[in-house]
Write an enzyme that holds these catalytic residues in place. Structure first.
Site, short mmCIF file in Angstrom:
data_model
loop_
_atom_site.label_atom_id
_atom_site.label_comp_id
_atom_site.label_asym_id
_atom_site.label_seq_id
_atom_site.Cartn_x
_atom_site.Cartn_y
_atom_site.Cartn_z
N HIS A 68 0.51 -1.43 0.27
CA HIS A 68 -0.08 -0.11 0.28
C HIS A 68 0.68 1.19 0.42
CE1 HIS A 68 -3.05 -2.93 2.80
NE2 HIS A 68 -3.32 -3.29 1.38
N TYR A 131 3.29 1.80 13.79
CA TYR A 131 3.82 2.99 12.57
C TYR A 131 2.78 4.44 13.19
CZ TYR A 131 -0.89 1.41 10.44
OH TYR A 131 -2.37 1.23 9.78
#
Length: 483
Positions: A68, A131
């Site tokens: 992605h 993240y």
């Protein structure tokens, strides 16, 4: 015990860097600083301004997610367990399709720039993948995603665990191959004031260089009415803001209505732009003017970027106030300029028209400076942004000898084949003697160009720029204001 010191290593994908994180452990477990802005910036990591921290928990070994590419930067790491990480550059450019694979444990992280596809495969059970991102999810942002198939033959990622044996989502199994992926363009710049002389030069140059931009007109973004636009844009989706808008009717600004408008646009509106740029963590380029100075420096001296402002006029005061707002944010380029000449009504165009019609004008000869052609100003602004120059204040005009308006007018007459002697000198006071309202002008508008030159941009001599400008100028018929 502890791991190695904090270090940053580049990869074959531009902007993708590996961060070795010190991990300190004992019989109780371990501790690490997963994100430490001061140390990481000092080591060379971009100051990407994270706004959200996400954690993906994966119970099974072989869980695989990606590839992605999202419209924001990411800082990925592991809290527990380990992963095989894979990144593929899906951005426009020579590195499109380049890939990097690395194993990540708690002692290693990766900074992933916008447009680089991100994927991982868990190598242990109960792996927590974390993240940081520098934008919030929104439906608008989701429309800018791009995807690549995990099994793409062109990239040929050597997954430790066969994809046939892995946990994958149905969507991830059916993403397109690289040949069908449209490269992701860089984030656009937002150009405010695109209808003015500088705004037109900027948009022309951005188009010429294929740099994405959005240039709303005044109906979409009226700087004098911040409440109508502050919540209308996904500011973090922009690469930066270039403010080429201003209320520049210097004499009208001395009237009650003009004064109010000047402060709305040049001060309050600029302050609102500075607010959104600071909140979004993106650079703001703001164009200011020699009118923030009183022009009283000796004629053999130039104005330096660090000189104190001392405006004489309402216009200059409102621009100085706007400067204060811009200088208060960390990522700013404050570009002061003088005597701007571009597409639209301007001094050089008027002088050429007068010359063509046989008019012998009187032009002030007690104001000194250097002209700035809008095309050169646009070049300098894009240079600051593209080069990553140090944020701060820059002076930018064309280079060359210091002249007066009278001398510039004479040169326009001469270059267009007319008699320069027909241009007679006058003083500012004499020129405005019969005018009831007019703004005082700085008599010395000469800007020192050392800072912009040290940043790697050398402005063109104004004499050469004038010749080029006149060569491309169309003579416009109709009445002309000789003032």
């Amino acid at each position: 015990m502890s791991s190695n010191e904090l270090t940053i290593t580049t990869t074959s994908i531009p902007g993708l860097v590996v961060v070795e994180l010190p991990v300190h452990g004992d019989n109780r477990g371990w501790f690490k600083e997963n994100w430490q802005r001061e140390k990481m910036l000092a080591a060379g990591l971009p100051d990407f301004g994270p706004v959200q921290n996400n954690i993906s928990f994966n119970g099974r070994r072989g869980t695989t997610r990606g590839i992605h590419a999202e419209p924001w930067d990411k800082f990925v790491s592991v809290a527990t367990g380990s992963i095989f990480g894979a990144w593929v550059d899906l951005r426009q450019g020579e590195s499109f399709g380049a890939s990097v694979t690395i194993e990540l444990s708690p002692s290693r992280a990766v900074f992933v720039p916008r447009g680089v596809g991100n994927a991982f495969q868990t190598l242990e059970e109960n792996t927590a993948y974390t993240y940081l991102v520098n934008d919030h999810w929104s439906p608008e942002a989701q429309s800018e995603y791009s995807f690549l198939n995990l099994a793409d033959e062109a990239v040929d990622i050597n997954w430790p665990i066969s994809l046939d044996e892995c946990e994958l989502s149905d969507k991830d199994r059916h993403h397109p191959r690289l040949a069908d992926v449209a490269p992701i363009a860089p984030a656009p710049y937002l150009v405010v004031g695109s209808g003015g002389q500088l705004g037109r030069a900027l948009t022309d140059l951005l188009k010429e260089r294929g740099i994405p931009f959005h240039a709303p007109d005044r109906r979409e973004l009226d700087l004098s009415d911040p409440e109508s636009w502050k919540e209308s844009y996904r500011w973090r989706g922009y690469r930066g803001i270039i403010n080429a808008s201003a209320m520049t009717a210097v004499d009208a600004a001395e009237t009650p209505d003009g004064r109010a408008q000047a402060w709305k646009v040049n001060a309050s509106g600029v302050s609102a732009l500075a607010d959104v740029a600071r909140e979004a963590g993106i650079p703001l380029v703001h164009v200011s003017t020699d009118y923030v100075f009183d022009g009283q420096k000796p004629q053999d001296q130039m104005y330096m970027p660090e000189d104190s402002v001392a405006p004489l006029s309402v216009y200059g005061q409102s621009k100085a106030a706007g400067e204060m707002a811009v200088r208060a944010i960390p990522r700013h380029y404050l570009v002061r300029t003088s005597w701007v000449i571009g597409e639209g009504k301007n001094f050089v165009g008027i002088m050429r028209q007068l010359a063509e019609r046989g008019v012998a004008p009187k032009v002030v000869a007690d104001q000194r400076g250097r002209p700035t052609f809008a095309a050169e100003l646009a070049e300098g602004i894009l240079h600051l942004l593209a080069s990553g120059a140090e944020y701060g204040v820059y002076h930018l005009s064309n280079s060359g000898p210091v002249i007066t308006w009278h001398e510039l007018a004479r040169e326009v007459f001469r270059l267009t084949g007319h008699d320069p002697e027909s241009v007679s000198p006058t003083s500012t006071a004499e020129y405005f003697a019969t005018t009831s309202v007019w703004a005082p002008r700085p008599s010395n508008s000469v800007l020192d160009l050392t800072a912009i030159e040290k940043a790697g941009f050398t402005p063109k001599d104004h004499r050469e720029a004038l010749r080029e400008y006149l060569d491309g100028l169309e003579v416009v018929s109709g009445p002309v204001d000789a003032a």
